[in-house]
Design a protein around this motif. Structure first.
Motif, PDB file in Angstrom:
ATOM      1  N   PHE A  14      -0.739  10.428   8.671  1.00  0.00           N
ATOM      2  CA  PHE A  14      -0.651   9.675   7.416  1.00  0.00           C
ATOM      3  C   PHE A  14       0.387   8.558   7.522  1.00  0.00           C
ATOM      4  O   PHE A  14       0.118   7.399   7.178  1.00  0.00           O
ATOM      5  CB  PHE A  14      -0.292  10.632   6.275  1.00  0.00           C
ATOM      6  CG  PHE A  14      -0.010   9.946   4.968  1.00  0.00           C
ATOM      7  CD1 PHE A  14      -1.049   9.492   4.172  1.00  0.00           C
ATOM      8  CD2 PHE A  14       1.298   9.755   4.539  1.00  0.00           C
ATOM      9  CE1 PHE A  14      -0.781   8.850   2.959  1.00  0.00           C
ATOM     10  CE2 PHE A  14       1.571   9.124   3.329  1.00  0.00           C
ATOM     11  CZ  PHE A  14       0.518   8.667   2.543  1.00  0.00           C
ATOM     12  N   TYR A  15       1.575   8.902   8.019  1.00  0.00           N
ATOM     13  CA  TYR A  15       2.636   7.903   8.102  1.00  0.00           C
ATOM     14  C   TYR A  15       2.401   6.905   9.233  1.00  0.00           C
ATOM     15  O   TYR A  15       2.797   5.740   9.124  1.00  0.00           O
ATOM     16  CB  TYR A  15       3.993   8.582   8.246  1.00  0.00           C
ATOM     17  CG  TYR A  15       4.505   9.111   6.924  1.00  0.00           C
ATOM     18  CD1 TYR A  15       5.072   8.258   5.993  1.00  0.00           C
ATOM     19  CD2 TYR A  15       4.394  10.455   6.595  1.00  0.00           C
ATOM     20  CE1 TYR A  15       5.525   8.725   4.766  1.00  0.00           C
ATOM     21  CE2 TYR A  15       4.845  10.942   5.375  1.00  0.00           C
ATOM     22  CZ  TYR A  15       5.402  10.065   4.460  1.00  0.00           C
ATOM     23  OH  TYR A  15       5.840  10.531   3.243  1.00  0.00           O
ATOM     24  N   ALA A  16       1.762   7.342  10.298  1.00  0.00           N
ATOM     25  CA  ALA A  16       1.461   6.411  11.390  1.00  0.00           C
ATOM     26  C   ALA A  16       0.549   5.290  10.909  1.00  0.00           C
ATOM     27  O   ALA A  16       0.701   4.122  11.309  1.00  0.00           O
ATOM     28  CB  ALA A  16       0.817   7.158  12.548  1.00  0.00           C
ATOM     29  N   GLU A  17      -0.381   5.609  10.042  1.00  0.00           N
ATOM     30  CA  GLU A  17      -1.296   4.592   9.508  1.00  0.00           C
ATOM     31  C   GLU A  17      -0.581   3.622   8.575  1.00  0.00           C
ATOM     32  O   GLU A  17      -0.943   2.453   8.484  1.00  0.00           O
ATOM     33  CB  GLU A  17      -2.448   5.266   8.763  1.00  0.00           C
ATOM     34  CG  GLU A  17      -3.413   6.018   9.676  1.00  0.00           C
ATOM     35  CD  GLU A  17      -4.513   6.711   8.907  1.00  0.00           C
ATOM     36  OE1 GLU A  17      -4.594   6.487   7.667  1.00  0.00           O
ATOM     37  OE2 GLU A  17      -5.289   7.460   9.517  1.00  0.00           O
ATOM     38  N   LYS A  18       0.467   4.106   7.883  1.00  0.00           N
ATOM     39  CA  LYS A  18       1.179   3.272   6.916  1.00  0.00           C
ATOM     40  C   LYS A  18       2.221   2.373   7.564  1.00  0.00           C
ATOM     41  O   LYS A  18       2.423   1.232   7.131  1.00  0.00           O
ATOM     42  CB  LYS A  18       1.878   4.165   5.880  1.00  0.00           C
ATOM     43  CG  LYS A  18       0.964   4.841   4.887  1.00  0.00           C
ATOM     44  CD  LYS A  18       1.771   5.639   3.879  1.00  0.00           C
ATOM     45  CE  LYS A  18       2.748   4.761   3.115  1.00  0.00           C
ATOM     46  NZ  LYS A  18       3.504   5.504   2.077  1.00  0.00           N
ATOM     47  N   GLN A  19       2.892   2.888   8.597  1.00  0.00           N
ATOM     48  CA  GLN A  19       4.064   2.197   9.127  1.00  0.00           C
ATOM     49  C   GLN A  19       3.684   1.017  10.017  1.00  0.00           C
ATOM     50  O   GLN A  19       2.706   1.083  10.761  1.00  0.00           O
ATOM     51  CB  GLN A  19       4.937   3.196   9.886  1.00  0.00           C
ATOM     52  CG  GLN A  19       5.518   4.245   8.953  1.00  0.00           C
ATOM     53  CD  GLN A  19       6.326   5.310   9.645  1.00  0.00           C
ATOM     54  OE1 GLN A  19       7.168   5.936   9.008  1.00  0.00           O
ATOM     55  NE2 GLN A  19       6.091   5.558  10.916  1.00  0.00           N
ATOM     56  N   PRO A  20       4.477  -0.064   9.969  1.00  0.00           N
ATOM     57  CA  PRO A  20       4.174  -1.249  10.770  1.00  0.00           C
ATOM     58  C   PRO A  20       4.073  -0.992  12.270  1.00  0.00           C
ATOM     59  O   PRO A  20       3.330  -1.682  12.963  1.00  0.00           O
ATOM     60  CB  PRO A  20       5.350  -2.189  10.445  1.00  0.00           C
ATOM     61  CG  PRO A  20       5.762  -1.809   9.063  1.00  0.00           C
ATOM     62  CD  PRO A  20       5.586  -0.310   9.013  1.00  0.00           C
ATOM     63  N   THR A  21       4.807  -0.014  12.788  1.00  0.00           N
ATOM     64  CA  THR A  21       4.716   0.273  14.229  1.00  0.00           C
ATOM     65  C   THR A  21       3.438   1.011  14.590  1.00  0.00           C
ATOM     66  O   THR A  21       3.082   1.109  15.767  1.00  0.00           O
ATOM     67  CB  THR A  21       5.911   1.125  14.692  1.00  0.00           C
ATOM     68  OG1 THR A  21       5.918   2.363  13.962  1.00  0.00           O
ATOM     69  CG2 THR A  21       7.226   0.388  14.494  1.00  0.00           C
ATOM     70  N   GLY A  22       2.763   1.583  13.596  1.00  0.00           N
ATOM     71  CA  GLY A  22       1.509   2.279  13.846  1.00  0.00           C
ATOM     72  C   GLY A  22       1.658   3.660  14.446  1.00  0.00           C
ATOM     73  O   GLY A  22       0.683   4.267  14.890  1.00  0.00           O
TER      74      GLY A  22
END
Length: 262
Positions: free
Chosen positions: A219-227
Motif C-alpha cells: 500500500f505504501y510503496a504505491e503511494k510513496q514517490p520512491t515506489g
C-alpha cells in the motif's frame, strides 16, 4: 605560508561509536556501515544473547572489526544508573565519539478512548526518557568538541499525523524538541535526530502477521514517490552523514521515501 591539513576522506576511521539498539533493524545497519568505514563499534541491547550472536555475525562479515557489546535494559526504573554503568564499561579503553540511539519497543497504537496514564508513561520509557538520559549521561563520556555527536531517532508521525498514533506522535515530536535543545545545552558536542518513514524491519512483526505486513508495504510503496518501502541500510546512511558532518547540529534529518510529499 600556512597549508591546509590533508583532506580527510573518511572521517569515521578509528572513531568509537556506541549504538543503543544495535542488534537489529536500523541500529544494526548503522553498526555495519560504521564497521565498513573502519570505525570501532560498541553495541547495546537488553539481551546479552542477542549481543553475543550479533557480534559473532558482524565479526564473520567484517573479520578485522573492532566490536564489543554490553547489555543495558532501558525499560526499568533504574535506567539512569544502568546507562552510567554501560558508558563506564564502553569507555574502559577509549572515550566515545558518537552515541546513536535507535532503541525501541513495540509501538503503542491505540484508539483515543483506550489511552490511559499508565499506557502513556509506558510508551515513553524507552523512546523518550531513555533517549534523553542516554544523551545527558552519555555526554560525559564523549570526546570533547564538535567532532563528537549524539543522534536520536524520531519518526515521520510527528509531522504527518495518523489515526491511533497520538501517543507516539507526542513522543516523536518530543524527541525532535530535545534534540534541538540539547544541541545548545551540550555544545560544542553536536546533537541531531533522524526521522525515518516506513522501514522494512522486524519492528512490525510484533503488531501484525506476515500477510498483513506485506499488504501494508504494498500500500505504501504505491503511494510513496520512491515506489518502495525503505531498507534499514538506506536509512542508516542518514546517521553516517550526521556523524561525518561536523558542521550540523540541532537538525532533524528525514529519510522517509518522500512520504511527506503525498
Amino acid at each position: 605560508m600556512s597549508t591546509s591539513p590533508p583532506y580527510n576522506y573518511n572521517r569515521l576511521v578509528g572513531k568509537h561509536i556506541l549504538i543503543l539498539g544495535g542488534t537489529s533493524g536500523i541500529g544494526l545497519a548503522v553498526a555495519k556501515l560504521s564497521l565498513a568505514a573502519s570505525a570501532r563499534v560498541t553495541i547495546s541491547s537488553s539481551s546479552p544473547s542477542r549481543i553475543e550472536s550479533t557480534i559473532q555475525s558482524l565479526t564473520t562479515e567484517f573479520p578485522n572489526a573492532q566490536i564489543t557489546g554490553h547489555a543495558c535494559d532501558l525499560s526499568t526504573p533504574t535506567v539512569e544508573a544502568d546507562l552510567e554503568t554501560l558508558f563506564q564499561k564502553a569507555t574502559t579503553t577509549s572515550q566515545i565519539d558518537h552515541i546513536i540511539f535507535t532503541a525501541a519497543d513495540p509501538l503503542t497504537i491505540l484508539p483515543i478512548q483506550e489511552i490511559t496514564r499508565d499506557k502513556i508513561l509506558m510508551a515513553g520509557q524507552i523512546r523518550f526518557i531513555a533517549a534523553m538520559l542516554s544523551a545527558t549521561v552519555g555526554s560525559r563520556y564523549l570526546s570533547p568538541g564538535p567532532e563528537s555527536s549524539i543522534i536520536l531517532t524520531t519518526g515521520t508521525v510527528w509531522e504527518k499525523p495518523s489515526l491511533g498514533w497520538t501517543i507516539m506522535a507526542g513522543y516523536m515530536g518530543g524527541v525532535c524538541s530535545i534534540a534541538r535543545n540539547l544541541a545548545l545545552d551540550l555544545k560544542p558536542i553536536r546533537v541531531n535526530a533522524v526521522s525515518p518513514g516506513l522501514v522494512d524491519t522486524g519492528l512490525w512483526d510484533a503488531l501484525m502477521g506476515a500477510e498483513e505486513k506485506e499488504g501494508m508495504y504494498s500500500f505504501y510503496a504505491e503511494k510513496q514517490p520512491t515506489g518502495r518501502v525503505a531498507r534499514a541500510e538506506e536509512v542508516a546512511e542518514a546517521y553516517l552523514y550526521l556523524m561525518r558532518d561536523g558542521n550540523v547540529t540541532g537538525r532533524i534529518v528525514a529519510s522517509d521515501s518522500g512520504a511527506l510529499l503525498v
